[in-house]
Design an enzyme around this catalytic site. Structure first.
Site, PDB file in Angstrom:
ATOM      1  N   ASP A 111       0.841  -1.199   0.000  1.00 27.27           N
ATOM      2  CA  ASP A 111       0.000   0.000   0.000  1.00 27.27           C
ATOM      3  C   ASP A 111       0.877   1.250   0.000  1.00 27.27           C
ATOM      4  OD1 ASP A 111      -2.388   1.384   0.142  1.00 27.27           O
ATOM      5  OD2 ASP A 111      -2.890   0.820   2.187  1.00 27.27           O
ATOM      6  N   TRP A 167      -1.710   8.718   4.548  1.00 29.90           N
ATOM      7  CA  TRP A 167      -1.265   7.521   3.833  1.00 29.90           C
ATOM      8  C   TRP A 167      -0.149   6.774   4.543  1.00 29.90           C
ATOM      9  CZ3 TRP A 167       3.809   8.220   3.066  1.00 29.90           C
ATOM     10  CH2 TRP A 167       4.288   9.508   2.877  1.00 29.90           C
ATOM     11  N   LYS A 191     -12.184   8.933   5.349  1.00 30.41           N
ATOM     12  CA  LYS A 191     -11.648   9.162   4.005  1.00 30.41           C
ATOM     13  C   LYS A 191     -10.150   8.903   3.999  1.00 30.41           C
ATOM     14  CE  LYS A 191      -9.816  12.380   1.904  1.00 30.41           C
ATOM     15  NZ  LYS A 191      -8.809  11.518   1.248  1.00 30.41           N
ATOM     16  N   GLY A 244      -0.925  17.310   6.370  1.00 35.00           N
ATOM     17  CA  GLY A 244       0.035  18.418   6.407  1.00 35.00           C
ATOM     18  C   GLY A 244      -0.619  19.736   6.803  1.00 35.00           C
ATOM     19  N   THR A 247      -2.604  21.596   3.874  1.00 34.52           N
ATOM     20  CA  THR A 247      -3.945  21.041   3.666  1.00 34.52           C
ATOM     21  C   THR A 247      -4.856  21.411   4.831  1.00 34.52           C
ATOM     22  OG1 THR A 247      -2.829  19.170   2.639  1.00 34.52           O
ATOM     23  CG2 THR A 247      -5.164  18.918   3.049  1.00 34.52           C
ATOM     24  N   GLU A 265      -4.230  16.769  13.474  1.00 33.23           N
ATOM     25  CA  GLU A 265      -2.956  16.104  13.769  1.00 33.23           C
ATOM     26  C   GLU A 265      -2.047  16.357  12.580  1.00 33.23           C
ATOM     27  OE1 GLU A 265      -2.095  14.552  16.446  1.00 33.23           O
ATOM     28  OE2 GLU A 265      -4.025  14.396  17.462  1.00 33.23           O
ATOM     29  N   GLY A 267       2.002  17.855  10.907  1.00 34.46           N
ATOM     30  CA  GLY A 267       3.384  17.394  10.830  1.00 34.46           C
ATOM     31  C   GLY A 267       4.294  18.076  11.832  1.00 34.46           C
ATOM     32  N   CYS A 300       5.193  11.657  11.170  1.00 37.35           N
ATOM     33  CA  CYS A 300       4.972  13.034  11.618  1.00 37.35           C
ATOM     34  C   CYS A 300       5.838  13.430  12.806  1.00 37.35           C
ATOM     35  CB  CYS A 300       3.507  13.199  11.974  1.00 37.35           C
ATOM     36  SG  CYS A 300       2.932  11.925  13.094  1.00 37.35           S
ATOM     37  N   GLU A 401       9.732  20.071   7.395  1.00 38.52           N
ATOM     38  CA  GLU A 401       9.584  18.625   7.270  1.00 38.52           C
ATOM     39  C   GLU A 401       9.988  18.187   5.857  1.00 38.52           C
ATOM     40  OE1 GLU A 401       5.400  17.413   7.301  1.00 38.52           O
ATOM     41  OE2 GLU A 401       5.889  15.960   8.845  1.00 38.52           O
TER      42      GLU A 401
END
Ligand code: NAD
Length: 498
Positions: A111, A167, A191, A244, A247, A265, A267, A300, A401
């Site tokens: 994945d 991810w 999602k 992030g 976003t 939550e 980074g 993270c 990051e």
């Protein structure tokens, strides 16, 4: 649409068969699977080989609206279910996650490229589901002292929770968000991201197998379009987002339309401080295992900004280089690999770009790595374990990051100086320090601006501990009573004259 997942054992035991099945099934919406792709499609590549392995249906507003419809419809019965039954379903889900963990680890490797030796996603998710199953009958209210009546406070679920998972740990993320939301009596629309959707879809299959009623958990795979639709839907009571900080801003703007509460939550660029009295072997080993190797740096709260005291700088750097050379990099499905590929080609290109920029801007001295790996790994998205020494404080490399296997090493001379430098960051998720002096350990931990401080080791990751950030690493907490409180709102009831 089919009402039940394909549980034929012949189909479930290999990662490839699971990916074929999960990508064909698509989203879990209410009582069935649907491969609606109003948000388009995503070509999913095996990160270790670069080969196309699936076409993922991306949900958009159509699929998200249908999923919220299902979650709304399932809400009253889930909330009214006897508490022991609710807890039992969650315990059964935890059992299934553990029983299927070896397969889930192999699925995770395909994945997002995480090696099976580094992460047991089923076991990890199960620990959260079991922990929160224990909370189902322990959510207590409160009586407010008053002489004029009976005044009490009842914690209540929000209704429908939107869970946007990242991810780098999709099955883990489901455990961390979905388990407390369901335990508190909410229903959920999750999602997972398009680039690694399979762990979350597998979690949903196991939830159905555990007896979770249809509609209580819905999973729509998709990207920004699905995320926006979820945040904008006025029937979604709260959104828990992991991702992030850029976003997160788009999520906050979308949430403003309905004044929706959020938990974020995000980074970080976690500092790791090596004092001169530290056990240098352990400090250097952990600095490389966590700051470079684990998840190929795609975590993270990993310690990617290493401050080493001048007196022990050279000997520490020597150890760091040796540790980086000893990292076992390779096929994530092979138990001997500790470090795998990065998640996809664009991440690989982006990380190599950061390295090239750091070289061009003279942000530090390249001590190890710095390139894409070739030979038998050339087709996959493998970046060499990379270390920059004498990194300039304030440079882009030190401040931001990378989300790849790139460690920045910086020097310091005294405690006040290093605390000021560690705190001179927009982020505050994790902080790490190595010292044998217990007084210094407490003193420095108190002054570091981070949601989590780790001393002489690695994070415990207990589901009972709060996890979350200071500053632009977000707000809200996952874990413990803090994690379940995120999914409860308080109702005050006053009965006059009693
Ligand atoms: P990302 O911000 O690109 O995406 C996060 C999620 O948001 C994905 O599901 C994505 O599809 C969705 N999304 C994208 N655009 C959106 C929009 N406009 N509106 C709504 N949703 C949208 O992050 P990522 O690349 O998936 O993950 C990496 C980031 O996540 C890193 O910064 C990392 O540090 C952070 N992270 C934080 C934690 C934590 O617990 N603090 C855990 C893992 C990852």
């Amino acid at each position: 649409m089919s009402a039940t997942p394909d549980t034929d054992p012949a189909h479930t035991n290999t990662a490839g068969a699971m990916i074929d099945r999960l990508s064909a099934q698509g989203h879990l919406i209410g009582d069935g699977w649907s491969a609606g792709d109003s948000g388009g499609r995503y070509e999913h590549h095996d990160p270790a080989t670069g080969r196309v392995q699936a076409s993922v249906a991306l949900g958009g507003a159509t699929e998200v609206t249908a999923a919220v419809d299902a979650a709304v419809a399932a809400g009253p019965a889930w909330r009214a279910m006897p508490l022991e039954d609710r807890a039992e379903i969650l315990h059964r889900l935890a059992d299934l996650l553990v029983a299927n963990d070896p397969d889930s680890a192999l699925l995770n490797a395909r994945d997002n490229g995480t090696p099976i030796s580094a992460m047991r996603p089923g076991r990890y998710a199960a620990s959260w589901v079991r922990y929160y199953a224990g909370w189902v009958d322990k959510i207590e209210g409160h009586v407010v002292p008053t002489s004029s009546g009976l005044d009490y406070v009842m914690p209540e679920p929000y209704g429908v929770i939107g869970a946007i998972v990242p991810w780098n740990g999709p099955m883990m993320g489901m455990g961390q968000k979905v388990a407390p939301a369901l335990a508190a009596g909410n229903t959920v629309v999750a999602k997972p991201p398009e680039i690694a959707p399979f762990g979350a879809l597998r979690f949903a299959e196991l939830a159905l197998e555990a007896g979770l009623p249809p509609g209580v958990l819905n999973v729509v795979t998709g990207g920004a379009e699905a995320g926006q639709a979820l945040v904008r839907d006025p029937r979604v009571g709260k959104v828990s987002f992991t991702g992030g900080h850029v976003t997160a801003r788009a999520v906050m703007i979308a949430a403003a339309a309905t004044l929706k509460p959020l938990a974020l939550e995000l980074g970080g660029k976690s500092a790791n401080i090596v004092f001169p009295d530290a056990d240098l072997d352990t400090a250097a080993m952990l600095a490389v295992l966590l700051g470079v190797g684990l998840l190929s740096g795609q975590g993270c709260a990993l310690p990617t900004r290493l401050y080493v005291h001048d007196d022990v700088y050279d000997e520490t750097v020597e150890r760091l280089i040796a540790q980086a050379a000893a990292l076992s990099v390779g096929d994530p499905s092979d138990p001997v690999s500790f470090m795998g590929p990065v998640v996809n080609n664009s991440a690989c290109t982006r990380i190599l770009g950061v390295i090239e920029r750091a070289k061009a801007e003279r942000s530090g001295t390249l001590l190890a790595g710095g390139e894409r790996l070739g030979g038998s790994l050339a087709e996959g998205y493998f970046v060499a374990p990379t270390i920059f020494g004498d990194v300039v404080h304030g440079s882009d490399l030190a401040a931001n990051e990378v989300f790849g296997p790139v460690l920045s090493v910086l020097r310091f001379r005294d405690e006040d100086e290093v605390i000021a430098k560690a705190n001179d960051s927009n982020f505050g998720l994790g902080a790490y320090l190595h010292t044998r002096d217990i007084g210094r350990a407490h003193r420095v931990a108190n002054r570091l601006e981070a949601g989590m401080v780790i001393i002489n080791g690695m994070p415990g990751m207990s589901p009972g501990a709060p996890f979350g950030g200071y500053k632009q690493s977000g707000f809200g907490r996952e874990g413990g009573r803090w994690g379940i409180e995120e999914f409860l709102q308080q109702k005050n009831v006053f009965i006059a004259g009693t």
